[in-house]
Design an enzyme around this catalytic site. Structure first.
Site, PDB file in Angstrom:
ATOM      1  N   GLY A  85      36.567  32.762  37.864  1.00 12.66           N
ATOM      2  CA  GLY A  85      35.591  31.955  38.600  1.00 12.66           C
ATOM      3  C   GLY A  85      35.881  30.469  38.589  1.00 12.66           C
ATOM      4  N   SER A 167      40.558  37.575  41.708  1.00 19.45           N
ATOM      5  CA  SER A 167      39.285  36.869  41.711  1.00 19.45           C
ATOM      6  C   SER A 167      39.479  35.413  42.160  1.00 19.45           C
ATOM      7  CB  SER A 167      38.624  36.967  40.328  1.00 19.45           C
ATOM      8  OG  SER A 167      37.296  36.521  40.375  1.00 19.45           O
ATOM      9  N   ALA A 168      39.187  34.435  41.304  1.00 22.47           N
ATOM     10  CA  ALA A 168      39.425  33.045  41.694  1.00 22.47           C
ATOM     11  C   ALA A 168      40.891  32.813  42.014  1.00 22.47           C
ATOM     12  CB  ALA A 168      38.969  32.105  40.586  1.00 22.47           C
ATOM     13  N   ASP A 270      32.215  46.497  43.631  1.00 25.56           N
ATOM     14  CA  ASP A 270      32.111  45.048  43.452  1.00 25.56           C
ATOM     15  C   ASP A 270      31.020  44.495  44.356  1.00 25.56           C
ATOM     16  OD1 ASP A 270      32.558  42.343  43.079  1.00 25.56           O
ATOM     17  OD2 ASP A 270      34.588  42.347  43.918  1.00 25.56           O
ATOM     18  N   HIS A 300      34.821  44.632  40.156  1.00 24.28           N
ATOM     19  CA  HIS A 300      35.496  43.355  40.378  1.00 24.28           C
ATOM     20  C   HIS A 300      36.482  43.096  39.228  1.00 24.28           C
ATOM     21  CE1 HIS A 300      35.728  39.226  42.025  1.00 24.28           C
ATOM     22  NE2 HIS A 300      35.897  38.865  40.768  1.00 24.28           N
TER      23      HIS A 300
END
Length: 327
Positions: A85, A167-168, A270, A300
């Site tokens: 994140g 993710s990020a 997710d 996720h």
């Protein structure tokens, strides 16, 4: 005592990142998020850390299969950005390390796992700037030829480079690929021939169906996703900020951008699944080359949460087909 102005916590992220009233940041021990037991070893891979940005103290972890050293063949390069994140995570954490070991061994490939600055100490676009700096460093390595880092000189085929992330890290990869595809970031003689988004971390002001009615027992709750964006975006920015929402009102038009083939991996357990599904659909509507692979019941970040197991094995097969399409 009266008039006491000692700094106090104004925002707390899982007890691991706290923003204090004076603007300072206190970090806890992120190892509590890691696996309780060590992951299995992955034989046949060697790795080392190399500094790519001395001023910021940033490193890249280089992985290569030992078989390529003996055989002398050069391998495709998989650039990898970890998740968290934009506020958590590290290229050295066991989860990301295990994924990169497997990718190096099983694709096979030279895997470059990139460290970048994290928010809220370094709010976006700092991480994306670091990713661009890394690609500039990689371009310099390619230009050096035999004078590059010995492992890269011996083992890396820079003309077959892929950008990837989870993710990020997937979000970061998207923004870098747009910079490269729109000629804002020069990388030649490196040639980026594809990119991989794993559990992409996108958002937007308007909620998707899965965000409105989330799957059961999600690993990344929507409230946590929102908090991560609040702590990583520029102060006062909305979820439609171009970094967060690739199709927001102020985001660049991707239609004219020369994007290489994309592999979008969407775990259907997710809460952010519709973001990945929508990303692939929008690019396909533009005529882009996109492969969408859905993983039923996966969460996720499953590629690093469970880097060994049936789903991880299938993901490695999917990646291998993407990196080596002729096979």
């Amino acid at each position: 005592m009266a008039g006491d102005t000692a700094p106090h916590v104004v925002e707390d992220l899982l007890g691991l990142v706290q923003i204090l009233s004076d603007g300072s940041v206190v970090r806890g021990d992120e190892s509590v998020l890691g696996p309780k037991e060590p992951f299995p070893d992955v034989p046949g891979v060697e790795w080392k850390d190399v500094v790519y940005h001395a001023a910021h103290g940033l490193r890249v972890r280089v992985y290569r299969p030992t078989s390529v050293v003996a055989g002398g063949d050069k391998l495709p390069v998989l650039v990898y950005f970890h998740g968290g994140g934009y506020c958590l995570g590290s290229f050295a954490q066991p989860t990301f390390h295990a994924f990169c070991l497997r990718a190096a061994a099983e694709l096979p490939a030279v895997v470059l796992s990139v460290q970048y600055r994290r928010a809220p100490e370094h709010r976006l676009p700092a991480a994306i700037d670091d990713g661009a700096a890394f690609l500039s460093w990689l371009r310099g390595q390619a230009e050096l030829g035999a004078g590059a880092d010995p492992w890269l000189a011996e083992s890396a085929c820079f003309a077959r480079t892929f950008l990837s992330g989870v993710s990020a890290g997937a979000n970061l990869s998207h923004h870098l690929i747009v910079q490269v595809g729109s000629a804002r970031l020069a990388v030649s003689p490196v040639r980026v021939v594809g990119y991989v988004l794993l559990s992409a971390f996108f958002t937007g002001a308007e909620r998707t169906a899965a965000e409105t009615d989330p799957p059961a027992d999600v690993f990344l709750p929507l409230e946590l996703s929102d908090q991560l964006w609040h702590m990583s975006l520029p102060v006062g920015a909305s979820r439609d900020h171009p970094v967060a929402n690739p199709f927001g009102p102020e985001s660049p038009n991707l239609a004219p951008v020369e994007l290489p083939p994309a592999l979008v991996v969407a775990p259907l357990g997710d809460v952010l699944r519709d973001r990945s599904l929508g990303y692939a659909a929008r690019l396909k509507d533009m005529g882009k080359d996109v492969e969408l692979v859905e993983f039923e019941r996966q969460q996720h970040g499953f590629s690093v949460l469970q880097p060994f197991g049936e789903a991880a094995d299938e993901l490695m097969r999917v990646l291998r087909r993407f990196v080596y399409p002729a096979r």
